[in-house]
Scaffold this active site. Structure first.
Site, PDB file in Angstrom:
ATOM      1  N   LYS A 191       0.801  -1.220   0.000  1.00 40.16           N
ATOM      2  CA  LYS A 191       0.000   0.000   0.000  1.00 40.16           C
ATOM      3  C   LYS A 191       0.839   1.279   0.000  1.00 40.16           C
ATOM      4  O   LYS A 191       0.305   2.352  -0.261  1.00 40.16           O
ATOM      5  CB  LYS A 191      -0.972   0.008   1.187  1.00 40.16           C
ATOM      6  CG  LYS A 191      -1.871  -1.196   1.282  1.00 40.16           C
ATOM      7  CD  LYS A 191      -2.722  -1.456   0.054  1.00 40.16           C
ATOM      8  CE  LYS A 191      -3.810  -0.448  -0.133  1.00 40.16           C
ATOM      9  NZ  LYS A 191      -4.905  -0.982  -0.993  1.00 40.16           N
ATOM     10  N   SER A 207      -2.626 -12.468   4.018  1.00 39.21           N
ATOM     11  CA  SER A 207      -3.104 -12.355   2.636  1.00 39.21           C
ATOM     12  C   SER A 207      -2.065 -12.903   1.666  1.00 39.21           C
ATOM     13  O   SER A 207      -2.410 -13.440   0.615  1.00 39.21           O
ATOM     14  CB  SER A 207      -3.471 -10.907   2.288  1.00 39.21           C
ATOM     15  OG  SER A 207      -2.321 -10.102   2.177  1.00 39.21           O
TER      16      SER A 207
HETATM   17  N1  PMP Z   1      -3.281  -7.701   1.560  1.00 42.42           N
HETATM   18  C1  PMP Z   1      -3.175  -6.800   2.523  1.00 42.42           C
HETATM   19  C2  PMP Z   1      -2.573  -7.208   3.828  1.00 42.42           C
HETATM   20  C3  PMP Z   1      -3.652  -5.499   2.332  1.00 42.42           C
HETATM   21  O1  PMP Z   1      -3.560  -4.598   3.316  1.00 42.42           O
HETATM   22  C4  PMP Z   1      -4.237  -5.168   1.079  1.00 42.42           C
HETATM   23  C5  PMP Z   1      -4.806  -3.807   0.863  1.00 42.42           C
HETATM   24  N2  PMP Z   1      -5.964  -3.541   1.609  1.00 42.42           N
HETATM   25  C6  PMP Z   1      -4.318  -6.143   0.099  1.00 42.42           C
HETATM   26  C7  PMP Z   1      -3.817  -7.393   0.376  1.00 42.42           C
HETATM   27  C8  PMP Z   1      -4.959  -5.887  -1.251  1.00 42.42           C
HETATM   28  O2  PMP Z   1      -4.364  -4.923  -2.019  1.00 42.42           O
HETATM   29  P1  PMP Z   1      -5.256  -3.992  -2.973  1.00 42.42           P
HETATM   30  O3  PMP Z   1      -5.935  -2.973  -2.120  1.00 42.42           O
HETATM   31  O4  PMP Z   1      -4.297  -3.378  -3.934  1.00 42.42           O
HETATM   32  O5  PMP Z   1      -6.272  -4.851  -3.632  1.00 42.42           O
END
Ligand code: PMP
Length: 501
Positions: free
Chosen positions: A44, A286
């Site tokens: 991010k 994630s």
């Molecule tokens: N994994 C984590 C830990 C995140 O903080 C985010 C962003 N919210 C994402 C994945 C997904 O990224 P994006 O917002 O670009 O879809």
């Protein structure tokens, strides 16, 4: 790296792509893009600088204006870094259910964190951010709809991937979605410039918003009208909010997504751990969840395939979450066995090694106590103007708990930090410790005196508080202390690890 960066923001992006060696199925080339290498440890950071600079360029964000956003953490942390460098005050709204370390990091970086009730989910924190932005004329980042979020990935992530995997060599690109910034921004470039690359997007199996095919109702500005009917709370922080974000829907509508893969939370946690323990790659849940999808693809992909999996952040951000639930604090049987395999430095047996003798037990060749140090101890323990003498060390947790108690009770004291710069000349601090050891027979610090009378260390001081002795001694010197609630327990100020034993 040989560049001197003008500030931390220049270090965003250009994250490494790392080959997976032990976990990849035979004949399949698996790689991860480790976004933890960004300065604040997540993907991010890319959108944080991009959204702020786009708003500066368009005039939407004025110098000194407050920035506000609803964030599960990583966006906030990235924004906090950018706002710290650029001098914008930052307010973040966050559901109380997100991990505690995220809140603390944000506040450490100077941001204000406004919590919203967990049961109101992602929509609740978003609604609060909108309300605050309107009321105070703050700049709302709108990460779920802001094109500058996806543009960051078009300009950086996608180009980095193309430069890494030349000549359309990449067969699969696997990502989750939080906002869909990564998905939209990266997939549109890959589809155009590396058309053989299949785009795989994953989501929690118990909250299949994309997989359901049920459309998301939206306001004119793209924000959701209400929660998606398929949303359920899931284990993957940062992934699927309780609605399908506009940026995510754009990617689907553009036809750039080839497959949607549902991921089980327990498998995601497991692969997060496997990546750490087998590959030495420490990422958040994630990342493990995305890697689970990549393994799914790998297991049915033709031999020789190249698969790239996004790992959005670092595992250190999840210490207080289920990811670390079965990671013990105490020693396991195995660890105790290692401990017992040699005689000393154990909790279950006295150390038999030779301990340093007390100075009084030393032979005549031992150096005599230092005159200046003797005089110093005498003087500070008989100083009528400052009856409380507290011999301390700057970096001692027991000393910190004593300082906390004095502060809570509003008791004035003189702290003599024997390891501070002031006491380093001629090793005065060390010489004072030698005097204390000789007089008290104890090598430990802190040591506390009141009106010349030796109280002892931190726990002795706490006992004196609890028995009322401290109050009586202070009264003799006309020092009053603040009343505390009946159930106040000074031991609660001791370092956490001490309570466990
Ligand atoms: N994994 C984590 C830990 C995140 O903080 C985010 C962003 N919210 C994402 C994945 C997904 O990224 P994006 O917002 O670009 O879809």
């Amino acid at each position: 790296m040989t560049t001197i960066f003008a500030n931390i923001l220049g270090t965003i992006g250009d994250t490494p792509v790392i080959k997976i060696n032990k976990l990849a199925p035979q004949g399949i080339n698996m790689y991860v893009k480790a976004e933890a290498f960004n300065p604040m440890g997540s993907v991010k950071d890319r959108m944080a600088i991009s959204t702020i600079e786009a708003a500066e360029a368009s005039g939407q964000l004025k110098p000194g204006q407050t920035v506000i956003e609803a964030t599960s953490g990583n966006t906030g942390i990235g924004l906090a870094m950018v706002c710290a460098v650029k001098g914008y005050p930052l307010v973040l709204t966050m559901a109380e259910s997100f991990s505690l370390e995220r809140r603390k990091i944000l506040r450490f970086l100077g941001a204000k964190v406004v919590l919203t009730p967990a049961e109101l989910k992602g929509s609740g924190m978003l609604a609060k951010a909108v309300e605050l932005a309107k009321a105070h004329d703050w700049f709302l980042v709108r990460q779920f709809e802001n094109e500058a979020n996806a543009d960051a990935h078009t300009r950086t992530t996608a180009e980095e991937i193309l430069a890494t995997f030349k000549d359309g060599q990449l067969d699969y690109f696997v990502t989750g979605f939080g906002t869909g910034g990564t998905l939209k921004g990266t997939s549109r470039v890959l589809k155009a410039k590396s058309p053989n690359t299949q785009i795989i997007v994953c989501e929690p199996d118990n909250a299949q918003l994309l997989g359901s095919g049920i459309p998301q109702a939206r306001e004119d500005d793209g924000s959701p009208v209400e929660s998606h009917p398929n949303f359920r709370p899931h284990l993957v922080q940062g992934w699927s909010p309780d609605f399908i974000p506009k940026l995510t829907e754009d990617a689907l509508a553009a036809g750039t997504v080839d497959r949607i893969v549902p991921i089980a939370g327990d498998k995601a946690l497991n692969f997060t751990k496997e990546l750490a323990q087998k590959e030495g790659i420490f990422c958040g849940v994630s990342g493990g969840a995305t890697f689970t999808a990549a393994m799914d693809i790998a297991n049915s992909a033709p031999a020789g395939s190249h698969i790239l999996c996004m790992l959005p952040d670092t595992g250190e951000r999840y210490l207080s979450t289920p990811l670390f639930d079965d990671i013990a604090v105490e020693m396991s049987e195995d660890e105790l066995e290692i401990s017992r395999s040699t005689p000393n430095y154990r909790f279950d047996a006295a150390t038999t090694g030779k301990q340093a003798p007390k100075p009084s037990e030393q032979d005549e060749t031992a150096p005599a106590l230092d005159e200046q140090a003797l005089e110093f101890v005498k003087q500070v323990t008989s100083d009528a103007a400052q009856p409380i003498a507290f011999f301390a060390l700057e970096w001692c947790e027991f000393c910190w708990s004593v300082r906390k108690l004095f502060a809570k009770l509003d008791i004035p004291y003189q702290a003599l930090d024997l390891d501070s710069v002031k006491f380093q000349e001629d090793d005065l601090g060390g010489k004072i410790r030698a005097v204390l050891l000789d007089q008290l027979g104890s090598p430990t610090i802190p040591q506390i005196y009141i009106g010349g009378k030796h109280i002892g260390g931190a726990t002795d001081l706490f006992s004196a508080y609890s028995s009322g002795e401290l109050n009586r001694m202070l009264a003799e010197h006309d020092i009053s202390m603040k009343e505390m609630p009946e159930d106040f327990e000074p031991a609660s100020l001791l370092p956490g690890w001490l309570h466990k034993r």
